[in-house]
Scaffold this motif. Structure first.
Motif, PDB file in Angstrom:
ATOM      1  N   GLN A 216      26.700  32.617  32.320  1.00 53.10           N
ATOM      2  CA  GLN A 216      25.590  33.543  32.599  1.00 53.10           C
ATOM      3  C   GLN A 216      26.109  34.928  32.980  1.00 53.10           C
ATOM      4  OE1 GLN A 216      23.491  31.327  35.643  1.00 53.10           O
ATOM      5  NE2 GLN A 216      22.059  30.421  34.161  1.00 53.10           N
ATOM      6  N   GLN A 217      27.159  34.971  33.787  1.00 51.15           N
ATOM      7  CA  GLN A 217      27.727  36.251  34.184  1.00 51.15           C
ATOM      8  C   GLN A 217      28.359  36.960  32.993  1.00 51.15           C
ATOM      9  OE1 GLN A 217      27.288  37.863  36.812  1.00 51.15           O
ATOM     10  NE2 GLN A 217      28.852  39.481  36.769  1.00 51.15           N
ATOM     11  N   ALA A 218      29.042  36.193  32.135  1.00 49.61           N
ATOM     12  CA  ALA A 218      29.654  36.775  30.941  1.00 49.61           C
ATOM     13  C   ALA A 218      28.590  37.338  30.003  1.00 49.61           C
ATOM     14  CB  ALA A 218      30.493  35.725  30.215  1.00 49.61           C
ATOM     15  N   ALA A 219      27.479  36.622  29.844  1.00 52.61           N
ATOM     16  CA  ALA A 219      26.387  37.090  28.987  1.00 52.61           C
ATOM     17  C   ALA A 219      25.760  38.365  29.548  1.00 52.61           C
ATOM     18  CB  ALA A 219      25.329  35.996  28.853  1.00 52.61           C
ATOM     19  N   LYS A 220      25.609  38.422  30.861  1.00 46.75           N
ATOM     20  CA  LYS A 220      25.057  39.621  31.504  1.00 46.75           C
ATOM     21  C   LYS A 220      25.936  40.834  31.234  1.00 46.75           C
ATOM     22  CE  LYS A 220      24.106  41.514  36.118  1.00 46.75           C
ATOM     23  NZ  LYS A 220      24.164  41.241  37.586  1.00 46.75           N
ATOM     24  N   ILE A 221      27.257  40.666  31.384  1.00 42.60           N
ATOM     25  CA  ILE A 221      28.196  41.762  31.159  1.00 42.60           C
ATOM     26  C   ILE A 221      28.182  42.197  29.697  1.00 42.60           C
ATOM     27  CG2 ILE A 221      30.655  42.359  31.130  1.00 42.60           C
ATOM     28  CD1 ILE A 221      30.933  40.513  33.613  1.00 42.60           C
ATOM     29  N   ARG A 236      30.704  57.288  26.102  1.00 43.64           N
ATOM     30  CA  ARG A 236      30.536  57.348  27.547  1.00 43.64           C
ATOM     31  C   ARG A 236      31.656  56.579  28.242  1.00 43.64           C
ATOM     32  NH1 ARG A 236      26.075  56.788  31.189  1.00 43.64           N
ATOM     33  NH2 ARG A 236      26.911  56.762  33.308  1.00 43.64           N
ATOM     34  N   GLY A 237      32.339  57.232  29.157  1.00 47.24           N
ATOM     35  CA  GLY A 237      33.394  56.572  29.899  1.00 47.24           C
ATOM     36  C   GLY A 237      32.829  55.792  31.074  1.00 47.24           C
ATOM     37  N   ILE A 238      33.276  54.542  31.237  1.00 44.82           N
ATOM     38  CA  ILE A 238      32.822  53.685  32.331  1.00 44.82           C
ATOM     39  C   ILE A 238      33.990  53.528  33.297  1.00 44.82           C
ATOM     40  CG2 ILE A 238      31.833  51.468  32.942  1.00 44.82           C
ATOM     41  CD1 ILE A 238      30.842  51.216  30.056  1.00 44.82           C
ATOM     42  N   SER A 239      33.865  54.072  34.480  1.00 46.88           N
ATOM     43  CA  SER A 239      34.961  54.143  35.432  1.00 46.88           C
ATOM     44  C   SER A 239      35.193  52.813  36.139  1.00 46.88           C
ATOM     45  CB  SER A 239      34.671  55.220  36.483  1.00 46.88           C
ATOM     46  OG  SER A 239      33.584  54.812  37.310  1.00 46.88           O
ATOM     47  N   LEU A 240      36.305  52.745  36.842  1.00 40.47           N
ATOM     48  CA  LEU A 240      36.643  51.573  37.654  1.00 40.47           C
ATOM     49  C   LEU A 240      35.509  51.240  38.617  1.00 40.47           C
ATOM     50  CD1 LEU A 240      38.554  49.501  39.074  1.00 40.47           C
ATOM     51  CD2 LEU A 240      39.545  51.423  40.305  1.00 40.47           C
ATOM     52  N   GLU A 241      34.985  52.239  39.301  1.00 43.17           N
ATOM     53  CA  GLU A 241      33.905  52.012  40.276  1.00 43.17           C
ATOM     54  C   GLU A 241      32.671  51.422  39.610  1.00 43.17           C
ATOM     55  OE1 GLU A 241      31.066  54.524  43.399  1.00 43.17           O
ATOM     56  OE2 GLU A 241      32.608  55.559  42.228  1.00 43.17           O
ATOM     57  N   VAL A 243      32.543  49.798  36.677  1.00 43.45           N
ATOM     58  CA  VAL A 243      32.850  48.454  36.181  1.00 43.45           C
ATOM     59  C   VAL A 243      32.689  47.438  37.303  1.00 43.45           C
ATOM     60  CG1 VAL A 243      34.667  46.950  35.271  1.00 43.45           C
ATOM     61  CG2 VAL A 243      34.394  49.251  34.349  1.00 43.45           C
ATOM     62  N   ARG A 244      33.200  47.781  38.468  1.00 44.07           N
ATOM     63  CA  ARG A 244      33.074  46.866  39.611  1.00 44.07           C
ATOM     64  C   ARG A 244      31.627  46.740  40.076  1.00 44.07           C
ATOM     65  NH1 ARG A 244      38.148  48.718  43.484  1.00 44.07           N
ATOM     66  NH2 ARG A 244      39.751  47.329  42.608  1.00 44.07           N
ATOM     67  N   ARG A 245      30.936  47.867  40.192  1.00 44.13           N
ATOM     68  CA  ARG A 245      29.587  47.870  40.769  1.00 44.13           C
ATOM     69  C   ARG A 245      28.540  47.321  39.801  1.00 44.13           C
ATOM     70  NH1 ARG A 245      28.080  53.518  41.207  1.00 44.13           N
ATOM     71  NH2 ARG A 245      27.181  53.175  39.129  1.00 44.13           N
ATOM     72  N   ASP A 246      28.497  47.838  38.581  1.00 40.23           N
ATOM     73  CA  ASP A 246      27.437  47.480  37.641  1.00 40.23           C
ATOM     74  C   ASP A 246      27.727  46.194  36.873  1.00 40.23           C
ATOM     75  OD1 ASP A 246      26.481  49.855  38.544  1.00 40.23           O
ATOM     76  OD2 ASP A 246      26.281  50.820  36.595  1.00 40.23           O
ATOM     77  N   LEU A 247      28.990  45.955  36.572  1.00 35.23           N
ATOM     78  CA  LEU A 247      29.342  44.770  35.793  1.00 35.23           C
ATOM     79  C   LEU A 247      29.793  43.607  36.678  1.00 35.23           C
ATOM     80  CD1 LEU A 247      31.330  46.380  32.830  1.00 35.23           C
ATOM     81  CD2 LEU A 247      28.880  45.936  33.017  1.00 35.23           C
ATOM     82  N   GLY A 248      30.155  43.905  37.917  1.00 34.56           N
ATOM     83  CA  GLY A 248      30.597  42.852  38.819  1.00 34.56           C
ATOM     84  C   GLY A 248      31.920  42.240  38.439  1.00 34.56           C
ATOM     85  N   LEU A 249      32.762  43.012  37.768  1.00 36.19           N
ATOM     86  CA  LEU A 249      34.062  42.512  37.332  1.00 36.19           C
ATOM     87  C   LEU A 249      35.147  42.840  38.350  1.00 36.19           C
ATOM     88  CD1 LEU A 249      34.448  43.190  33.501  1.00 36.19           C
ATOM     89  CD2 LEU A 249      34.627  40.993  34.655  1.00 36.19           C
TER      90      LEU A 249
END
Length: 302
Positions: A216-221, A236-241, A243-249
Motif C-alpha cells: 500500500q505504501q509503495a502504491a501510494k508513492i 520539477r526537482g523533488i528535494s530530500l525534505e 521526499v521524506r515529508r510527502d513520500l514518507g521514504l
C-alpha cells in the motif's frame, strides 16, 4: 584509465588517478564497490554499465552507484536494475545532484538512497521516442485527456479538434500508456522487494508492518510520483525534505556524514570540472577505469 586508443596528457592522467583515489576512499567508507554513471538512461547505457560491473574484481557483496541523469527510457532503467542485482545482493544509490524521471525509478530499486539538501529526484514521467526525439509520456497523455474532456463537454474549439486529429496517434497513445504503467509497476515492485524489506515496525506506534502495508505504501508513492498535476512539471526537482515529508521514504542524508559527505563532494566537484574541461557528456567511472564520450554512446573509445 581510458582505453589505450585514447591519448592522455600528464595532467589528465594525474586527475584520473586522483579521481580513482577519491573513489577508493568512498568505497572504504561505505563498504561497497563504487561505480559512477553520468548520462541519459537511453539504449547503450545498459550495455556500458553491464561491461563495467562485470569487470569489477574482486567483488564485494554491495555496490554503490553514484548516479546523475536527466532520465530516459524505463525499459533501459529496468535492464540496468536487473544487471546490478544479478551481480550484487545489495545495491545502493548516491545522488550528488539529480536523478530525474527514469532515474528516479532506478534509484527506487536500491536498498538505500543517499541524498543531501541539494540533491533532487523527479516525477516518474518516462521518456518515449516520437518523431526522432524523446518526449515525456505523461505530458502527452495529460494533454490528450484535457482535449478529450473538452470534446465531451462540448467546449473544444475547431483549432483544438484539428490539433487533436493531427498530433495524437492511437498507437502512440497506447505505447505511452504502457510506459506509464511499467514505470508504476516497477517502482511498486522494487520498493517492496528492496527498500522496504527491512521495514518491520511503524515509527509512530511500533506496529508490525505486513506485506500488504508495504504494498500500500509503495502504491501510494508510485501514484504520487506519477501525478504530473501535483508536481506541475516533468523537470520539477523533488528535494530530500520533500521526499521524506510527502513520500514518507527513508533517505540517508550524506550531508550529515562529515567524512563521507566531504569525500563525495570533493570527488564530484573534481569529476564535474574534468568533464567540463574535456567536453564529456557521458561518463562511467570505477576505480582504475574512466570512460567517456562527448555524447550518448557514440564515441569509438567505447
Amino acid at each position: 584509465m581510458n582505453d589505450p586508443i585514447v591519448s592522455h596528457t600528464v595532467p589528465e592522467a594525474l586527475i584520473e588517478d586522483q579521481l580513482g583515489s577519491l573513489l577508493a576512499d568512498l568505497e572504504l567508507l561505505i563498504g561497497a564497490d563504487a561505480l559512477t554513471f553520468i548520462g541519459p538512461i537511453t539504449y547503450g547505457a545498459d550495455d556500458l554499465i553491464r561491461a563495467e560491473v562485470e569487470a569489477i574484481t574482486p567483488r564485494r557483496s554491495k555496490l554503490a552507484l553514484i548516479l546523475e541523469t536527466g532520465g530516459g527510457y524505463i525499459e533501459v532503467a529496468q535492464r540496468i536494475a536487473d544487471t546490478l542485482r544479478h551481480h550484487y545482493a545489495n545495491v545502493e544509490f548516491i545522488v550528488p545532484n539529480f536523478a530525474m524521471s527514469a532515474g528516479t525509478v532506478l534509484v527506487m530499486s536500491g536498498d538505500a538512497i543517499y541524498m543531501d539538501y541539494y540533491s533532487t529526484l523527479g516525477p516518474i514521467d518516462p521518456q518515449v521516442q516520437r518523431s526522432g526525439s524523446m518526449v515525456p509520456a505523461l505530458g502527452y497523455l495529460e494533454q490528450y485527456a484535457r482535449l478529450i474532456k473538452k470534446a465531451q463537454g462540448g467546449t473544444i474549439t475547431t483549432a483544438e479538434v484539428t490539433y487533436l486529429i493531427k498530433h495524437f496517434d492511437p498507437a502512440e497513445l497506447y505505447n505511452y500508456e504502457q510506459a506509464r504503467e511499467l514505470s508504476i509497476s516497477l517502482l511498486k515492485e522494487w520498493l517492496v522487494r528492496y527498500k522496504f524489506k527491512n521495514w518491520t515496525k511503524t515509527e509512530s506506534r511500533g506496529k508490525k508492518v505486513t506485506l500488504k502495508m508495504r504494498e500500500q505504501q509503495a502504491a501510494k508513492i508510485a501514484n504520487l510520483l506519477n501525478n504530473i498535476q501535483h508536481w506541475h512539471s516533468h523537470s520539477r526537482g523533488i528535494s530530500l525534505e520533500v521526499v521524506r515529508r510527502d513520500l514518507g521514504l527513508q533517505i540517508e542524508d550524506f550531508g550529515a556524514m562529515p567524512e563521507f559527505g566531504g569525500k563525495l563532494r570533493a570527488y564530484y566537484k573534481l569529476l564535474q570540472g574534468y568533464m567540463m574541461r574535456r567536453a564529456h557528456g557521458v561518463v562511467i567511472h570505477r576505480r582504475g577505469r574512466y570512460r567517456s564520450t562527448g555524447g550518448p554512446y557514440d564515441d569509438p573509445s567505447y
